[in-house]
Design a protein around this motif. Structure first.
Motif, PDB file in Angstrom:
ATOM      1  N   GLY A   1     -30.023 -21.927 -88.178  1.00 50.59           N
ATOM      2  CA  GLY A   1     -31.162 -21.058 -88.434  1.00 50.59           C
ATOM      3  C   GLY A   1     -32.169 -21.702 -89.371  1.00 50.59           C
TER       4      GLY A   1
ATOM      5  N   PHE B   1     -37.100 -12.438 -78.079  1.00 50.85           N
ATOM      6  CA  PHE B   1     -35.758 -12.984 -77.871  1.00 50.85           C
ATOM      7  C   PHE B   1     -35.406 -13.995 -78.951  1.00 50.85           C
ATOM      8  CE2 PHE B   1     -33.279 -16.500 -75.939  1.00 50.85           C
ATOM      9  CZ  PHE B   1     -32.052 -15.854 -75.974  1.00 50.85           C
ATOM     10  N   PHE B   2     -36.295 -14.948 -79.197  1.00 49.81           N
ATOM     11  CA  PHE B   2     -35.960 -15.974 -80.178  1.00 49.81           C
ATOM     12  C   PHE B   2     -35.891 -15.384 -81.586  1.00 49.81           C
ATOM     13  CE2 PHE B   2     -36.983 -18.826 -76.690  1.00 49.81           C
ATOM     14  CZ  PHE B   2     -35.853 -19.627 -76.756  1.00 49.81           C
TER      15      PHE B   2
ATOM     16  N   ARG C   1     -34.789 -12.487 -82.367  1.00 48.63           N
ATOM     17  CA  ARG C   1     -33.494 -11.804 -82.508  1.00 48.63           C
ATOM     18  C   ARG C   1     -32.343 -12.795 -82.565  1.00 48.63           C
ATOM     19  NH1 ARG C   1     -35.849  -7.200 -79.808  1.00 48.63           N
ATOM     20  NH2 ARG C   1     -36.284  -5.867 -81.603  1.00 48.63           N
ATOM     21  N   THR C   2     -32.426 -13.888 -81.753  1.00 48.35           N
ATOM     22  CA  THR C   2     -31.307 -14.822 -81.809  1.00 48.35           C
ATOM     23  C   THR C   2     -31.248 -15.483 -83.187  1.00 48.35           C
ATOM     24  OG1 THR C   2     -32.640 -16.603 -80.922  1.00 48.35           O
ATOM     25  CG2 THR C   2     -31.289 -15.400 -79.363  1.00 48.35           C
ATOM     26  N   TYR C   3     -32.372 -15.509 -83.884  1.00 51.56           N
ATOM     27  CA  TYR C   3     -32.331 -16.068 -85.234  1.00 51.56           C
ATOM     28  C   TYR C   3     -32.015 -15.004 -86.264  1.00 51.56           C
ATOM     29  CZ  TYR C   3     -33.779 -20.711 -83.888  1.00 51.56           C
ATOM     30  OH  TYR C   3     -33.796 -21.970 -83.353  1.00 51.56           O
TER      31      TYR C   3
END
Lengths: 575, 378, 369
Positions: free
Chosen positions: A403, A426-427, A429-431
């Motif tokens: 991260g 999306f990105f 949230r993935t982080y």
């Protein structure tokens, strides 16, 4: 031969794309200068360069207007044109499972080269391209530069009367680029060949005898390269600040100055183009710097011409503050080695990247840049050695450590069929961003990268420049300490490249460490420090000035970055 | 200029053919599709797909042992169709059927001997598992046959006259032993070649689009006819090779008789292969991406060839709408031809109309491919 | 961690359903296939064409032939006037069956002698031939019974009655529609999962995913869940169609059915993800999925019974998840089987699911480079 090899009259071509009509060429008329020589075709992305090439080769039918190739109508007599013209597409489709010789034979058959003439022609092409020792090798096993040379040889197997080259040097390292050029110029000199060449490298355009500048499907200007820079005489200067380390701040201040049309880093100085001829001391008022008048380059003329033609002006740049300044070096590499069954791609590499600097990773095709890059990002395990990114080895560290880095690859690598907003969400949230923080960062991304209007457009349908912005926005949503950029500007036009680097500077000012690979040698000048790699090993390391100094010799005490690069590699090969 | 272009045509085609051939030799996947896939599929299908039941587990419930009951059970043991198991109660047999240990059972009641004398009218019960209707029906027919044979022998021994007013005498032509491989294997050849033909060509143009080789090819003076022929001929040769291999396997491994003549087989296979390759070419010209082309080729070939060709399921028994759909698939015609050629012989009444349909489909696909392939790259 | 997986799942669904083409591929072909194949796949005879060569012409012969014409299984295609024509109509596939009535048929019957009728059957499709013979024999048996009863003759002392459990009318459609439930589930689940990682690899988005804080296990879960959910949806639609449209009785309990469905979906997703993590390109993934699916369908007992296969091939079917699933679906639908009977189908499915998912996870970790 007094007839122009290529004449366009009121050429118009539109495409349907995702329900919208895109105008690629909009009433374009020009004539190539008669006789042999290389004519450069330049312009920003979407100017219509590739469309023009395809029309000339008879691969497209214009909506209106006519195009004549060597006296033939390229649309109606396309077979005859194709028999007399050599065309090398941006990505020349070599049959990779055929050998060099078999590829040549195929094109000799297709072009109708009589068998009696083949032996001599093959020998000549092999000699020119240096492919002689590799005729039995599969085309897929050649290096990138070799492939381009083979593509050129296939195009030239029957001597054409006009050669169309569509960005033949994209993604090719400076050494191979220079070799390709030698071939083209030899043909021009020895066979009187006429060449139309489109390129994103302005130094290549500068060497042409005539240049055609397109923008948004229209002709902006045509003439010898000197004519582009001539009007700027007295308007170009090198500005040196008292403190070389503050050159980026100086560049930013100068770029914002109303009297300055363009400001780029060059060595430890900033090169500027002013809107009108002014006394240098007037400009430098309030800035502690020395000003030196220099002669204009072709690139200055190109930028000035497009900015006059109404290209978008300077942007408000996003400022990103690195959340956690890493104590010590951001990236440490010690004895890093990567072996792929028997072949050593990276050989005991050692270097360190300081926090907050822009660090360049340069090298010829196949020098091991991308392998190094992927190991640093944790995408590839190292065979031996130690590496630390933000204090950890990403391959083994906890997932959260990832991260702290941002990553942007040379290919567009976001989800093409998701909208801009969906990709960013999306990105985010993935982080691990949530709720209000997601909204806040998305708002920042839309503003800083001017993506708000395109929020609901499909990412894959965006123009190249916007896709690149989106990719960068996605890599920055989580405010990483370290940003990895793999050939971020490959195939991007000079104006978009300037804009891109403006953003990189802003990030570096905010304390973000940036690791970047590139084939553009002038971009190497923009780095704080850089390494040059060859055959998996480190060839040179230091600031741009230091690296250039390493390559200096009696004849050329102050080589350009490109000359330095080529000389360092040649010196190593000689050793 | 023009004459030069014309005389160069032969050399250009030869150049393309040689290129394609070299690519086929270097890339084992085409060879695998042409030769390994048919062999593997034929073996798998040929052994895996059989409708001939043998040693079906059948229960015989003998409620009260006796000479008649024992003789009846022994009659089941003699037949290769059955693997009889004896139970003493209906409950036990029922439980076994539920647990799928049995496919069916016959109840020999306590008063079996008594009933045989014709004094009780109550029939004897046979239960079959009807989940697989076809197997269930075949089992019922086999049990009926075994019962009739045993009963006739038993009654003749006791000199009891039986009255069966009408005796039916069945004769099954072409395949007297009703060996299902005899009709399944020719059908499998069709499924095989549909797949092979479409897969071989479906990817070729799409691959050239994706790798950018077609754009480089298009700017040479090569004509479209040469490009198409350059693609068609090598894959046709591969396809015919795969077909020959499959026929040899059918004849010598699965021992299917070939009653028709070889040249008709070759001629019809040629037509069918042209149709299958033509469909593949069309798909790859339209799709332009290997993924879409592959997906489409699989959807348009395997399941229809499997289910709608008449290879396994009789077309006559399908509803009219579905029957109409079957006319669209080349496989249907080739199945009719092959089953006739292998088992019946050169029956022109079947071969000619079906061959004409194949020729029409081949002409349609190839013609459409030619029309849709442009030397323009829009 | 949950939020990251959720983001990935949402992304997968968006990627699948924003694209018109993939939306279409997931929803429409399975339904069309169910409808077309539901009707096409049948071993039952329906209006099979037959010809009559009546050399007798008497009233008894007419009575027998009327029974053929009245049967829904047969349809009279033509009457034949001479023995020479028989070969022609069968060879040319005009008819499946020729009924030849002996010239002394009525006379023999009247005289109490055994009368003769001949069936000539096209044996090219041996299964159809046997079915034709079976139907025709039943018609003759019915004629015999009625004739004996009408003329006071002594028939056979005991006759057989056959009852088919679970499918009293022996409709093969019940068998195939339930089988299609399995095949279509497999196809859709495999398509969604087998392609998912390979597509990201090919589009270059996989690297971008790997540099995020997502763990390999999280990516695997994010890829598996859409396959499971879409599979569940697909099963529900197909089951609904089977019951409402094809009128297949659903005797057993939905709990048992869905337990089997979920186990099967786990197994299918596991195989799909295994293929996906092995494949470098989309084309390899497609080919891999295909190479798994064809044998899986052939060896599942969908169209031909497993018991008819040679022993070694039967062993091979033991690793085919579809084999167990079809028994479960058919068992629940037609037999009303419960957990007790189906446990022997469920534990192998669970085993296959476990092995494939663990292997997929392992491959995933070790092929990330």
């Amino acid at each position: 031969m007094s007839v122009s090899p290529l004449i366009a009259e009121g050429l118009r071509k539109t495409f349907q794309s995702a329900g919208r009509t895109v105008t690629a060429l909009d009433g374009l008329s020009f004539a190539m200068v008669p006789g042999g020589g290389v004519t450069g075709l330049i312009g920003p992305d979407g100017a219509g360069k590739t469309t023009l090439m395809r029309l000339a080769a008879g691969l497209l039918v214009p909506d209106a207007g006519r195009i004549h190739c060597i006296g033939l109508d390229a649309t109606r007599e396309s077979l005859a044109v194709q028999a007399a013209v050599g065309y090398m597409p941006q990505r020349f489709g070599l049959y990779e499972d055929l050998t060099v010789q078999e590829n040549l034979e195929l094109y000799a058959d297709l072009q109708g080269l009589p068998p009696a003439e083949r032996g001599a022609r093959y020998a000549r092409l092999a000699e020119m391209t240096g492919l002689g020792p590799f005729v039995g090798r599969l085309a897929g096993r050649l290096s990138g530069g070799m492939k381009q040379k083979l593509g050129l040889a296939c195009t030239l197997v029957r001597p054409p009367r006009l050669l169309l080259l569509d960005e033949p040097t994209v993604g090719v390292d400076p050494v191979s680029r220079r070799e390709l050029w030698a071939i083209v110029y030899r043909l021009v000199d020895e066979e009187g060949l006429a060449v139309l060449l489109s390129t994103a490298y302005l130094d290549e355009a500068e060497r042409c005898s005539d240049v055609i500048l397109l923008d948004r499907g229209r002709l902006v200007d045509q003439g010898p390269p000197g004519a582009f820079s001539a009007p700027l005489r007295g308007r170009t200067f090198l500005v040196r600040g008292a403190d070389a380390s503050a050159r980026r701040a100086l560049q930013a201040r100068l770029a914002a100055h109303p009297g300055v049309l363009d400001a780029v880093l060059q060595g430890e100085a900033v090169r500027i183009v002013t809107t009108e001829a002014v006394a240098p001391d007037r400009l430098a008022s309030g800035i502690e710097a020395t000003c030196e008048a220099v002669s204009p380059r072709f690139e200055d003329g190109f930028v000035a011409r497009l900015k006059d033609a109404g290209a978008p002006g300077e942007l408000e740049l996003p400022r990103v503050d690195a959340l956690r300044r890493t104590p010590g070096d951001a990236i440490e590499v010690e004895g890093l080695t990567k072996r792929f069954d028997g072949f050593t791609a990276v050989d005991a590499l050692t270097f360190a990247v300081h926090a907050g600097e822009i660090f360049g990773l340069l090298g010829a095709n196949g020098a091991g840049k991308t392998t190094t890059f992927r190991m640093l990002c944790g995408l590839l395990p190292a065979s031996a050695g130690r590496l630390r990114v933000a204090g950890v080895d990403l391959r083994h560290a906890a997932a959260e450590a990832r991260g702290r880095i941002g990553y942007m690859s040379q290919r567009f690598s976001l989800y093409g069929n998701l909208s801009v907003r969906q990709n960013l969400e999306f990105f985010a949230r993935t982080y691990g961003l949530r709720g209000a923080r997601v909204r806040e960062r998305l708002a920042w991304a839309f503003a800083a990268f001017e993506l708000a209007e395109l929020a609901d457009a499909e990412a894959g349908a965006l123009p190249l420049g916007y896709r690149q912005r989106l990719a960068m926005a996605a890599a920055l949503l989580h405010e990483p300490d370290i940003l990895f950029l793999d050939e971020p500007t490959s195939g991007v036009d000079p104006l978009a490249r300037r804009e891109f680097w403006g953003r990189i500077y802003a990030l570096a000012e905010g304390g973000v460490t940036v690791l970047v690979t590139t084939h553009f040698m002038e971009e190497a000048e923009y780095c704080d420090r850089l390494v040059i790699m060859a055959a998996g090993a480190l060839l040179a390391i230091g600031t741009p000035s230091e690296v250039k100094a390493q390559a200096a010799r009696d004849g050329t005490p102050a080589p350009t970055m490109e000359e330095a690069f080529i000389r360092l590699i040649e010196r190593r090969e000689a050793a | 200029m023009n004459t030069a272009a014309r005389t160069g045509g032969g050399r250009r085609l030869l150049g393309l053919l040689r290129k394609e051939w070299l690519q086929i030799l270097r890339d084992p996947s085409s060879i695998a599709i042409a030769f390994v896939l048919p062999v593997a599929l034929l073996l798998l299908f040929g052994y895996g797909v059989s409708l001939d039941s043998k040693h079906v587990p059948v229960g015989i419930v003998i409620e009260q042992p006796g000479a008649e009951a024992a003789s009846f059970a022994a009659a089941f043991g003699e037949s290769p169709y059955f693997a009889p198991r004896i139970y003493s109660t209906r409950q036990a047999a029922r439980a076994a059927l539920r647990a799928q240990e049995l496919d069916g059972f016959v109840v020999v009641p306590a008063d079996f001997a008594h009933r045989l004398k014709g004094e009780g009218a109550a029939p004897i019960q046979v239960i079959v598992n009807g989940v697989n209707a076809n197997s269930g029906r075949l089992l019922a027919a086999y049990v009926q046959g075994a019962w009739s044979t045993w009963l006739a022998r038993e009654l003749a021994a006791r000199r009891v006259p039986i009255h069966e007013p009408v005796a039916a005498e069945p004769r099954i032509w072409f395949n007297p032993q009703v060996r299902s491989q005899n009709y399944l294997v020719p059908g499998l050849l069709v499924v095989n070649m549909t797949l092979v033909g479409a897969l071989l060509t479906a990817l070729v143009f799409a691959r050239e689009w994706e790798r950018g080789t077609l754009e480089a090819l298009m700017v040479t003076p090569v004509s479209l006819r040469e490009i198409l022929l350059g693609k068609l001929l090598p894959y046709f040769a591969l396809g015919i090779g795969g077909m020959a291999l499959s026929v040899l396997m059918a004849l010598y491994l699965f021992e299917v008789p070939l009653r028709g003549s070889l040249w008709v087989l070759v001629a019809c296979s040629t037509l069918f292969l042209l149709a299958a390759l033509g469909m593949g070419l069309l798909i790859s010209i339209v799709a332009r991406s290997q993924f879409v082309a592959g997906m489409f080729a699989l959807l348009a070939t395997f399941l229809p060839a499997f289910l709608l060709s008449g290879f396994l399921f009789d077309i006559d028994s399908m509803p009219a709408v579905v029957q109409a759909i079957t006319y669209l698939f080349a496989a249907r015609y080739f199945v009719a031809i092959l089953q006739t050629l292998f088992l019946a012989g050169d029956v022109w009444g079947v071969i000619l109309p079906n061959a004409a349909a194949l020729a029409a489909i081949a002409a349609f696909f190839l013609g459409l491919s030619r029309r849709l392939l442009h030397k323009r790259i829009e | 961690m949950g939020a990251r997986i959720l983001a990935l799942i949402v992304k997968e669904f968006l990627a699948l359903f924003r694209d018109k083409r993939s939306r279409f591929v997931i929803v429409v072909p399975p339904l069309i296939q169910l409808l077309v194949f539901g009707y096409a796949a049948t071993y039952d005879l329906d209006e099979a064409p037959f010809a009559v060569y009546d050399r007798d012409g008497g009233h008894a012969a007419r009575d027998l032939l009327a029974r053929f014409e009245g049967s829904p299984a047969f349809e009279l295609e033509r009457r034949i006037g001479s023995a020479g024509e028989i070969a022609g109509v069968i060879d040319a596939r005009e008819v499946l069956l020729v009924v030849q009535v002996d010239q002394r048929f009525t006379a023999d019957l009247a005289a109490g002698r055994q009368a003769k009728v001949q069936f000539l059957i096209d044996g090219r499709n041996s299964n159809t031939a046997q079915t034709v013979l079976d139907y025709a024999s039943q018609i003759v048996a019915g004629f015999n019974r009625d004739w004996a009863a009408a003329h006071g003759l002594q028939g056979p002392p005991v006759s057989l009655v056959t009852r088919a459990w679970y499918n009293p009318n022996l409709e093969s459609r019940w068998f195939f529609v339930t089988g299609l439930v399995g095949i279509l589930t497999l196809v859709v689940t495999m398509m969604v999962t087998a392609m998912s990682v390979a597509r990201e690899r090919e589009q270059g988005t996989f690297d971008q995913l790997l540099v995020t804080p997502l763990r390999p296990a999280e990516i695997l879960i994010g890829k598996a869940v859409p396959g499971l959910l879409i599979g569940l949806f697909e099963v529900s639609v197909v089951v609904l169609l089977a019951v409402v449209w094809f009128q297949v009785p659903l005797v057993g309990s939905l709990t048992v059915l869905y337990t089997g469905v979920v186990l099967f979906l786990f197994a299918a997703v596991g195989v799909g993800l295994m293929i996906s993590s092995l494949a470098v390109t989309l084309q390899q993934a497609l080919l891999g999925a295909f190479l798994f699916m064809v044998p899986a369908v052939i060896l599942s007992g969908f169209a031909t019974p497993i018991a008819n296969m040679p022993e070694p091939v039967q062993w091979l079917t033991l690793i085919d998840p579809l084999r167990y699933y079809l028994v479960i679906v058919r068992g629940v639908f037609l037999e009303g089987a419960g957990f007790g009977l189906l446990i022997h189908q469920m534990w192998p499915l669970a085993g296959i699911a476990l092995v494939t998912l663990v292997t997929a996870a392992w491959l995933f970790r070790h092929r990330m480079a």
